[in-house]
Design a protein around this motif. Structure first.
Motif, PDB file in Angstrom:
ATOM      1  N   LEU A  42       0.818  -1.213   0.000  1.00  0.00           N
ATOM      2  CA  LEU A  42       0.000   0.000   0.000  1.00  0.00           C
ATOM      3  C   LEU A  42       0.854   1.267   0.000  1.00  0.00           C
ATOM      4  O   LEU A  42       0.402   2.319  -0.455  1.00  0.00           O
ATOM      5  N   ALA A  43       2.059   1.169   0.533  1.00  0.00           N
ATOM      6  CA  ALA A  43       2.949   2.321   0.511  1.00  0.00           C
ATOM      7  C   ALA A  43       3.384   2.664  -0.913  1.00  0.00           C
ATOM      8  O   ALA A  43       3.721   3.814  -1.210  1.00  0.00           O
ATOM      9  N   ARG A  44       3.371   1.654  -1.802  1.00  0.00           N
ATOM     10  CA  ARG A  44       3.785   1.878  -3.191  1.00  0.00           C
ATOM     11  C   ARG A  44       2.601   1.971  -4.144  1.00  0.00           C
ATOM     12  O   ARG A  44       2.684   2.660  -5.172  1.00  0.00           O
ATOM     13  N   GLN A  45       1.520   1.252  -3.829  1.00  0.00           N
ATOM     14  CA  GLN A  45       0.397   1.152  -4.748  1.00  0.00           C
ATOM     15  C   GLN A  45      -0.909   1.435  -4.011  1.00  0.00           C
ATOM     16  O   GLN A  45      -1.346   0.631  -3.198  1.00  0.00           O
ATOM     17  N   PRO A  46      -1.535   2.593  -4.236  1.00  0.00           N
ATOM     18  CA  PRO A  46      -2.786   2.889  -3.528  1.00  0.00           C
ATOM     19  C   PRO A  46      -3.897   1.932  -3.921  1.00  0.00           C
ATOM     20  O   PRO A  46      -3.918   1.400  -5.035  1.00  0.00           O
ATOM     21  N   ALA A  47      -4.817   1.704  -2.999  1.00  0.00           N
ATOM     22  CA  ALA A  47      -5.981   0.846  -3.242  1.00  0.00           C
ATOM     23  C   ALA A  47      -7.209   1.516  -2.658  1.00  0.00           C
ATOM     24  O   ALA A  47      -7.122   2.250  -1.670  1.00  0.00           O
ATOM     25  N   ASP A  48      -8.353   1.275  -3.283  1.00  0.00           N
ATOM     26  CA  ASP A  48      -9.611   1.797  -2.750  1.00  0.00           C
ATOM     27  C   ASP A  48     -10.105   0.978  -1.574  1.00  0.00           C
ATOM     28  O   ASP A  48     -10.723   1.496  -0.647  1.00  0.00           O
ATOM     29  N   ALA A  49      -9.837  -0.341  -1.622  1.00  0.00           N
ATOM     30  CA  ALA A  49     -10.362  -1.231  -0.585  1.00  0.00           C
ATOM     31  C   ALA A  49      -9.438  -2.432  -0.417  1.00  0.00           C
ATOM     32  O   ALA A  49      -8.719  -2.819  -1.343  1.00  0.00           O
ATOM     33  N   VAL A  50      -9.484  -3.007   0.773  1.00  0.00           N
ATOM     34  CA  VAL A  50      -8.723  -4.211   1.092  1.00  0.00           C
ATOM     35  C   VAL A  50      -9.702  -5.317   1.455  1.00  0.00           C
ATOM     36  O   VAL A  50     -10.559  -5.136   2.328  1.00  0.00           O
ATOM     37  N   LEU A  51      -9.591  -6.456   0.758  1.00  0.00           N
ATOM     38  CA  LEU A  51     -10.325  -7.661   1.135  1.00  0.00           C
ATOM     39  C   LEU A  51      -9.421  -8.422   2.087  1.00  0.00           C
ATOM     40  O   LEU A  51      -8.378  -8.955   1.681  1.00  0.00           O
ATOM     41  N   LEU A  52      -9.793  -8.476   3.358  1.00  0.00           N
ATOM     42  CA  LEU A  52      -8.834  -8.785   4.436  1.00  0.00           C
ATOM     43  C   LEU A  52      -9.262  -9.974   5.284  1.00  0.00           C
ATOM     44  O   LEU A  52     -10.361  -9.984   5.856  1.00  0.00           O
ATOM     45  N   ASP A  53      -8.373 -10.952   5.374  1.00  0.00           N
ATOM     46  CA  ASP A  53      -8.562 -12.070   6.300  1.00  0.00           C
ATOM     47  C   ASP A  53      -8.242 -11.591   7.719  1.00  0.00           C
ATOM     48  O   ASP A  53      -7.568 -10.563   7.900  1.00  0.00           O
ATOM     49  N   ILE A  54      -8.726 -12.321   8.726  1.00  0.00           N
ATOM     50  CA  ILE A  54      -8.467 -11.919  10.116  1.00  0.00           C
ATOM     51  C   ILE A  54      -7.322 -12.708  10.726  1.00  0.00           C
ATOM     52  O   ILE A  54      -6.352 -12.143  11.235  1.00  0.00           O
TER      53      ILE A  54
END
Length: 271
Positions: free
Chosen positions: A51-63
């Motif tokens: 994310l520091a290099r490539q912006p994203a609108d959303a993260v699909l995130l495991d817990i």
């Protein structure tokens, strides 16, 4: 045709390669809004570097992941701001096999909470919510008028579903057997949450009237002695103190032990 501004840029974060592959496959089958998977990460630290290099609108995130778990990563993303190490603060959709973290997820303002195995229709719904959240954000930045303040909500678990109930809609909560009944102005829900926990989260908006019931102060229209019947009555039956609650004119018993506290609370409300 979709423009780059309309396309949702997604980062998939899951320590299981097969889970990431399945999400990619499901995303390819989803209809509008169109999406672009800008990267994959097998850990929270890898996601932060991406994310520091490539912006994203959303993260699909495991817990559940080695090292920093998904909940902690979501908290870090929420607290980040443009101009810091991340180029932007993406919204979060949790994708996990563990349903028990749903309340924590919504408390840190996750857009959605999907349980594995994820179905395409459910993922499609989550994408729509991402687009809606981002659309509201863009409108809010462009608006000249003062933005509206979101009404506080009570995040609850209704037999496996996670709901956000506006606190102004709460009429009462009553413990029955292993569950709690939540009565709102228009609906009734059966909750998995403990009554004491719900009472604490609602704070000064409610008052306990009985060992098994709390009511919204704003809903109380009268405190009277009356003969109660059926579910209304306290143990022993007969005449007892009770509160009348709007908008349904329901009566709930007030125990002798709670009576003084109820009177004091209602005096403060002007009753």
């Amino acid at each position: 045709m979709d423009t780059d501004n309309e396309r949702l840029r997604l980062l998939i974060v899951d320590d299981e390669p097969l889970a990431r592959m399945r999400l990619r496959s499901l995303l390819a089958d989803c209809a509008a809004p169109s999406v672009e998977v800008v990267g994959e990460a097998g850990s929270a630290s890898e996601a932060l570097h991406l994310l520091a290099r490539q912006p994203a609108d959303a993260v699909l995130l495991d817990i559940h992941m080695p090292g920093i778990d998904g909940l902690e990563l979501a908290r870090r993303l929420r607290s980040s701001a443009p101009g810091q190490s991340l180029q932007a603060s993406p919204v979060v959709v949790f994708v996990t096999a563990h349903a028990e973290h749903a309340l924590q997820a919504f408390e840190i303002e996750a857009v959605d909470y999907l349980t594995k195995p994820v179905r395409r229709a459910r993922l499609q719904e989550a994408l729509g919510r991402i687009a809606q959240r981002l659309g509201r954000a863009r409108v809010g930045l462009a608006a000249v008028s003062k933005p509206a303040v979101d009404e506080p909500v009570l995040v609850v678990s209704d037999r496996g579903r996670v709901l956000r109930i506006p606190v102004g809609d709460v009429v009462y909560l009553r413990a029955e057997m292993k569950y709690v009944t939540l009565r709102t102005r228009e609906h009734q829900y059966v909750l998995d949450d403990a009554l004491a926990d719900l009472e604490q989260r609602l704070g000064a908006r409610v008052v306990r009237i009985h060992r098994n019931a709390v009511v919204a102060k704003a809903a109380v229209r009268a405190l009277e002695r009356r003969v109660l019947h059926g579910d209304e009555q306290e143990e022993g039956g007969g005449e007892a103190w009770a509160v009348r609650l709007a908008p349904h004119d329901e009566w709930l018993a007030v125990s002798r032990r709670q009576l003084a506290g109820v009177r004091e609370a209602l005096v403060g409300e002007g009753l």
